[in-house]
Enzyme design. Structure first.
Site, PDB file in Angstrom:
ATOM      1  N   TRP A 103       8.710   7.133  -3.712  1.00  0.00           N
ATOM      2  CA  TRP A 103       9.425   6.532  -2.707  1.00  0.00           C
ATOM      3  C   TRP A 103       9.030   5.551  -1.549  1.00  0.00           C
ATOM      4  O   TRP A 103       9.594   4.817  -1.050  1.00  0.00           O
ATOM      5  CB  TRP A 103      11.143   7.590  -2.692  1.00  0.00           C
ATOM      6  CG  TRP A 103      11.510   7.588  -4.047  1.00  0.00           C
ATOM      7  CD1 TRP A 103      11.333   8.526  -4.295  1.00  0.00           C
ATOM      8  CD2 TRP A 103      12.153   6.810  -4.663  1.00  0.00           C
ATOM      9  NE1 TRP A 103      12.034   8.370  -6.082  1.00  0.00           N
ATOM     10  CE2 TRP A 103      12.778   6.948  -5.512  1.00  0.00           C
ATOM     11  CE3 TRP A 103      12.258   5.717  -4.500  1.00  0.00           C
ATOM     12  CZ2 TRP A 103      13.296   6.747  -6.378  1.00  0.00           C
ATOM     13  CZ3 TRP A 103      13.280   4.920  -5.452  1.00  0.00           C
ATOM     14  CH2 TRP A 103      13.500   5.725  -6.547  1.00  0.00           C
ATOM     15  N   ASP A 172      14.518   8.491   4.926  1.00  0.00           N
ATOM     16  CA  ASP A 172      14.766   8.612   4.060  1.00  0.00           C
ATOM     17  C   ASP A 172      14.929  10.022   3.484  1.00  0.00           C
ATOM     18  O   ASP A 172      14.055  10.990   2.858  1.00  0.00           O
ATOM     19  CB  ASP A 172      13.917   8.009   3.135  1.00  0.00           C
ATOM     20  CG  ASP A 172      14.645   8.324   1.367  1.00  0.00           C
ATOM     21  OD1 ASP A 172      15.636   8.694   1.018  1.00  0.00           O
ATOM     22  OD2 ASP A 172      14.194   7.097   0.575  1.00  0.00           O
ATOM     23  N   LYS A 196      22.497  13.482  -4.685  1.00  0.00           N
ATOM     24  CA  LYS A 196      21.433  14.225  -5.024  1.00  0.00           C
ATOM     25  C   LYS A 196      22.366  15.555  -4.725  1.00  0.00           C
ATOM     26  O   LYS A 196      22.395  16.107  -5.380  1.00  0.00           O
ATOM     27  CB  LYS A 196      20.817  14.309  -4.076  1.00  0.00           C
ATOM     28  CG  LYS A 196      19.464  12.445  -3.967  1.00  0.00           C
ATOM     29  CD  LYS A 196      18.851  13.029  -5.230  1.00  0.00           C
ATOM     30  CE  LYS A 196      17.633  11.507  -5.503  1.00  0.00           C
ATOM     31  NZ  LYS A 196      17.068  11.132  -6.367  1.00  0.00           N
TER      32      LYS A 196
END
Length: 360
Positions: A103, A172, A196
């Protein structure tokens, strides 16, 4: 009676049963309004109250200072990969990035479309099983900010510390937000996809220090312009109203569980249980350096890759869903987000023990 599995998927992920039941009970008629949240105008007093309540709960739980704006947006964390440079830098600027896995590499690739990305640390040498040592990050002169991925959902690598730098810190936090306390004041920007720990897919949280607003490039799309969205209370366009409402219910649930300190205790216990079982076994292994192991996403391997598909299939038959590793790395992965109970992790450990006996 509805039979629910233990869902270890990395996202969209398991939701608290109490939240789902509450949403079910309010689906046709929200608090006597005679309509579903899905049917409400986002400008209505009913939805405005839902949005305001969700923001107030988030500010309380995270301890968001008054000099930070809280935005409920769309586009996922991936959209923010572009929004960060567009909002924080003029054309031709540079920024520092840390590369710790899939990511962060995506954020770097997107950032390079808009500015000069200076990769100040790359954990490739460890096959992205580590994070940079605390205190080792040096930001080049002129860099507008430092960006890092707090937790790599795919690789299961997590920063155990917050970098200390002299430029705005951007992270992030998609897969760790709400899992434990976080000192918001150490960051310039925190962004997170909801799917999440926050709620369902479709909503993206951005927490940004207000002195960083108002400097978006002229070509920044309006829906990515943090200042424009802040001025419009995140409703410059029609927001993902149902997702926003559900995030509010999740935040209320977290409050009822005792807040983020309680979440931290629960999440630590779940991670210790699973890592303990892996480390005690000669059959299973975890590729991540112990100091960088994620509480939220635990990848693990078996001695023979040919056993991976049988493991995942048999686990699913046993009511343990979503254990396949990401397609880019293989293996298995268990995500232990807030809504996963300790009983679910214990059921996984028991299954792993049985599978080892049968195939070891």
């Amino acid at each position: 009676m509805t039979v629910r599995v233990y869902n270890f998927s990395a996202g969209p992920a398991t939701m608290p049963l109490e939240v789902l039941e509450r949403a079910q009970s309010e689906l046709l008629d929200w608090r006597g309004s005679g309509m579903s949240v899905m049917e409400m105008s986002h400008r209505s007093k009913e939805f405005v109250s839902i949005a305001a309540e969700a923001e107030a709960r988030l500010r309380s739980l995270l301890g968001v200072p008054d000099d930070y704006a809280v935005l409920f947006l769309q586009g996922g964390a991936t959209g923010q990969f572009a929004a960060v440079p567009l909002n924080l830098t003029p054309a031709g600027a540079s920024a520092a990035y840390v590369s710790t896995g899939s990511w962060s590499k995506k954020a770097i690739a997107e950032g390079r479309k808009y500015l000069d990305v200076q990769v100040v640390a790359d954990e490739k040498a460890s096959n992205y099983a580590t994070v940079p040592a605390e205190g080792s990050l040096e930001v080049p002169e002129g860099a507008a900010y430092l960006h890092y991925t707090l937790n790599e959902t795919i690789g299961g690598v997590e920063f155990p510390y917050v970098p200390q730098v002299d430029v705005p810190l951007v992270t992030d936090a998609s897969s760790t937000i709400l899992s434990r306390p976080l000192d918001v004041s150490k960051f310039g920007v925190i962004y997170a996809g909801a799917q999440k720990n926050l709620g369902p897919a479709g909503l993206t949280l951005v927490v940004v220090r207000k002195d960083l607003l108002g400097q978006a490039r002229p070509e920044t799309p309006s829906v990515l312009d943090w200042s424009a969205m802040a001025e419009a209370d995140s409703m410059l366009n029609t927001p993902p109203t149902l997702a926003w409402y559900l995030v509010g219910l999740v935040l209320e649930w977290v409050e009822q569980q005792g807040g983020l300190e309680s979440m931290a205790e629960r999440n630590r216990a779940k991670a210790e249980l699973l890592y303990g079982a892996i480390d005690a076994s000669d059959f299973y292994s975890n590729p991540v350096a112990p100091a960088a192991r994620s509480w939220m996403n635990v990848p693990f391997l078996v001695p023979d890759p040919a056993l991976e598909k049988p493991f995942v299939a048999q686990a699913a038959e046993a009511g343990l869903s979503g254990l396949g590793g990401h397609r880019s790395v293989g293996g298995m992965r268990a995500s232990l987000y807030n809504a996963m109970p300790l009983e679910g992790v214990q059921a996984l450990v028991d299954f792993m023990t049985d599978f080892e006996k049968q195939n070891g």
